[in-house]
Each structure stands twice: as C-alpha cells, then as structure tokens.
Design a protein around this motif. Structure first.
Motif, PDB file in Angstrom:
ATOM      1  N   SER A  42       0.805  -1.222   0.000  1.00 49.69           N
ATOM      2  CA  SER A  42       0.000   0.000   0.000  1.00 49.69           C
ATOM      3  C   SER A  42       0.840   1.275   0.000  1.00 49.69           C
ATOM      4  N   LYS A  43       2.060   1.205   0.535  1.00 49.91           N
ATOM      5  CA  LYS A  43       2.891   2.410   0.610  1.00 49.91           C
ATOM      6  C   LYS A  43       4.146   2.301  -0.254  1.00 49.91           C
ATOM      7  N   THR A  44       4.651   1.091  -0.425  1.00 52.32           N
ATOM      8  CA  THR A  44       5.823   0.868  -1.273  1.00 52.32           C
ATOM      9  C   THR A  44       5.618  -0.428  -2.045  1.00 52.32           C
ATOM     10  N   SER A  45       6.509  -0.682  -2.946  1.00 54.52           N
ATOM     11  CA  SER A  45       6.429  -1.928  -3.703  1.00 54.52           C
ATOM     12  C   SER A  45       7.227  -3.051  -3.038  1.00 54.52           C
ATOM     13  N   THR A  46       7.868  -2.773  -1.907  1.00 56.94           N
ATOM     14  CA  THR A  46       8.651  -3.785  -1.222  1.00 56.94           C
ATOM     15  C   THR A  46       7.735  -4.881  -0.688  1.00 56.94           C
ATOM     16  N   ILE A  47       8.067  -6.110  -1.002  1.00 57.88           N
ATOM     17  CA  ILE A  47       7.296  -7.268  -0.546  1.00 57.88           C
ATOM     18  C   ILE A  47       8.083  -7.918   0.592  1.00 57.88           C
ATOM     19  N   LEU A  48       7.543  -7.865   1.795  1.00 60.31           N
ATOM     20  CA  LEU A  48       8.245  -8.391   2.961  1.00 60.31           C
ATOM     21  C   LEU A  48       7.858  -9.827   3.291  1.00 60.31           C
ATOM     22  N   ILE A  49       6.670 -10.237   2.870  1.00 61.03           N
ATOM     23  CA  ILE A  49       6.253 -11.634   2.960  1.00 61.03           C
ATOM     24  C   ILE A  49       5.750 -12.010   1.570  1.00 61.03           C
ATOM     25  N   PRO A  50       6.509 -12.826   0.848  1.00 61.80           N
ATOM     26  CA  PRO A  50       6.123 -13.169  -0.523  1.00 61.80           C
ATOM     27  C   PRO A  50       4.794 -13.921  -0.579  1.00 61.80           C
ATOM     28  N   SER A  51       4.110 -13.803  -1.701  1.00 58.66           N
ATOM     29  CA  SER A  51       2.857 -14.539  -1.882  1.00 58.66           C
ATOM     30  C   SER A  51       3.124 -16.003  -2.219  1.00 58.66           C
ATOM     31  N   ASP A  52       4.283 -16.302  -2.776  1.00 56.16           N
ATOM     32  CA  ASP A  52       4.660 -17.686  -3.054  1.00 56.16           C
ATOM     33  C   ASP A  52       4.741 -18.442  -1.721  1.00 56.16           C
ATOM     34  N   VAL A  53       4.007 -19.529  -1.607  1.00 56.65           N
ATOM     35  CA  VAL A  53       3.892 -20.250  -0.338  1.00 56.65           C
ATOM     36  C   VAL A  53       5.246 -20.768   0.156  1.00 56.65           C
ATOM     37  N   LYS A 117      23.930 -15.297  -1.514  1.00 59.07           N
ATOM     38  CA  LYS A 117      22.675 -14.556  -1.345  1.00 59.07           C
ATOM     39  C   LYS A 117      22.946 -13.204  -0.684  1.00 59.07           C
ATOM     40  N   ASP A 118      22.162 -12.206  -1.066  1.00 57.08           N
ATOM     41  CA  ASP A 118      22.258 -10.897  -0.432  1.00 57.08           C
ATOM     42  C   ASP A 118      21.415 -10.812   0.834  1.00 57.08           C
ATOM     43  N   TYR A 119      20.360 -11.617   0.894  1.00 58.25           N
ATOM     44  CA  TYR A 119      19.443 -11.630   2.036  1.00 58.25           C
ATOM     45  C   TYR A 119      19.093 -13.074   2.364  1.00 58.25           C
ATOM     46  N   LEU A 120      18.485 -13.304   3.495  1.00 59.41           N
ATOM     47  CA  LEU A 120      18.203 -14.659   3.949  1.00 59.41           C
ATOM     48  C   LEU A 120      17.325 -15.455   2.989  1.00 59.41           C
ATOM     49  N   VAL A 121      16.342 -14.801   2.382  1.00 57.69           N
ATOM     50  CA  VAL A 121      15.437 -15.478   1.449  1.00 57.69           C
ATOM     51  C   VAL A 121      15.638 -14.882   0.060  1.00 57.69           C
ATOM     52  N   ASP A 122      16.883 -14.697  -0.309  1.00 57.85           N
ATOM     53  CA  ASP A 122      17.290 -14.116  -1.592  1.00 57.85           C
ATOM     54  C   ASP A 122      16.970 -12.629  -1.703  1.00 57.85           C
ATOM     55  N   GLU A 123      15.723 -12.248  -1.469  1.00 58.83           N
ATOM     56  CA  GLU A 123      15.327 -10.844  -1.528  1.00 58.83           C
ATOM     57  C   GLU A 123      15.031 -10.351  -0.114  1.00 58.83           C
ATOM     58  N   PHE A 124      15.199  -9.064   0.090  1.00 62.57           N
ATOM     59  CA  PHE A 124      14.914  -8.448   1.385  1.00 62.57           C
ATOM     60  C   PHE A 124      13.507  -8.812   1.824  1.00 62.57           C
ATOM     61  N   SER A 125      13.367  -9.208   3.098  1.00 62.21           N
ATOM     62  CA  SER A 125      12.064  -9.628   3.606  1.00 62.21           C
ATOM     63  C   SER A 125      11.958  -9.360   5.105  1.00 62.21           C
TER      64      SER A 125
END
Length: 182
Positions: A42-53, A117-125
């Motif tokens: 709603s405020k940014t495009s950053t996805i902190l919890i991916p929709s992929d299960v 990896k740059d982050y624990l789950v590949d992308e910042f989360s």
C-alpha cells in the motif's frame, strides 16, 4: 504488571503492544507480521512476505531461526553492554564472553546460509528485518566485529545490505534507541 496492564495490554506484562482500530496484538514478531499483512504493497512496492507459499515459509523459517538461535545470545550481550549501565549495574565480562562465543557460532552457520545470497530469502524480507534490532544494539555498542569479521564475508555483506537501505537509515536517524551509548 498491574492488573489493568495485564488485562488490557499484555497478559505477560511485557512490551510491545499494538492497538490498531480497536484491535490489540502483542509480541514483536506477531505485530510485524500483522503490519506487513495489513500494509504490504500500500505504501511501497517492497514485498516483505512473498505470496509464493514456499518463499513465505522460508520467511517464517528465518523468523523462527532468529527467535531461537540468533536473538538469545545477542539479548544476553546487549543486556550486559547496554542495559546493565542503564539500570546502574556492572557489566559481567564472563557473560559478555559467553554471549560472544554463542553468537559467533550462530554467525558461522549464517555465513553458510548466506552464501551466494544478499538476504536470507534471496530478496529483502521480514526475515531480515526481525534480525536487525539486537544486531544494531550490539554493533553500536562496541561489538561490530561480530558482524564484520573477515572470516564471514557473507554475513558482513548481509549486514551492509540491510544497513544501507534507506528505510533503515531513516529508523536510525529518527530513533536514539540504536545510537551508541557512552
């Protein structure tokens, strides 16, 4: 731990507690998940919890790892180097030493996890976010060597990636909480 606080805020008499439009939730990781679920996208495009299960499960896995392995030794260390002084007590060097030994073992595992990896789950989360408050306390209070050890370049890169994020820099600038204590 007044009866009112226990009944109306947190039944264990702790912080944090969040009240949002008549909804009460306590415990920092639950609050973080709630806020991500409510405001993600709603405020940014950053996805902190991916929709992929599967990716979402990995975020949960690393939030659990943080709670179980990463934060406990850092809590002991931070309590000794920050909060004992705040409460007028003396730092126990043996507890500091033991805490550093424990977190070093944990960070050795993280070094392997973060390979390539740059982050624990590949992308910042959210997984990365929950790790950082206690790490920041330790870093700003004389224990930055734990996170910048040349033997752990992957951990050092991860920490740099988090601390160089504009959002984290804003948190640091706004809150005295994470600044070095004298």
């Amino acid at each position: 731990k007044t009866p009112e606080y226990l009944a109306e805020k947190h039944p264990f008499g702790k912080i944090p507690v969040l009240f949002d439009d008549g909804f009460r939730i306590y415990e920092s990781r639950a609050i973080a998940r709630y806020l991500v679920n409510k405001y993600q996208g709603s405020k940014t495009s950053t996805i902190l919890i991916p929709s992929d299960v599967q990716k979402a499960a990995l975020v949960d896995q690393f939030v659990s790892v943080e709670t179980s392995y990463f934060t406990p030794p850092l809590q002991k260390l931070v309590y000794q180097v920050v909060f004992t002084k705040f409460h007028g007590r003396t730092t126990d060097p043996e507890v500091v030493k033991e805490s550093r030994e424990e977190i070093n073992k944990v960070l050795d595992v993280y070094e392997k996890i973060l390979e390539g990896k740059d982050y624990l789950v590949d992308e910042f989360s959210l997984a990365d976010i929950v790790h950082y408050p206690y790490a920041q306390y330790a870093i700003k209070n004389g224990h930055d060597d734990l996170f910048n050890d040349p033997k752990r370049p992957n951990v050092a890169r991860w920490v740099k990636n988090i601390t160089n994020r504009e959002s984290w820099e804003k948190v640091i600038a706004k809150h005295d909480l994470f600044k070095a204590k004298e």
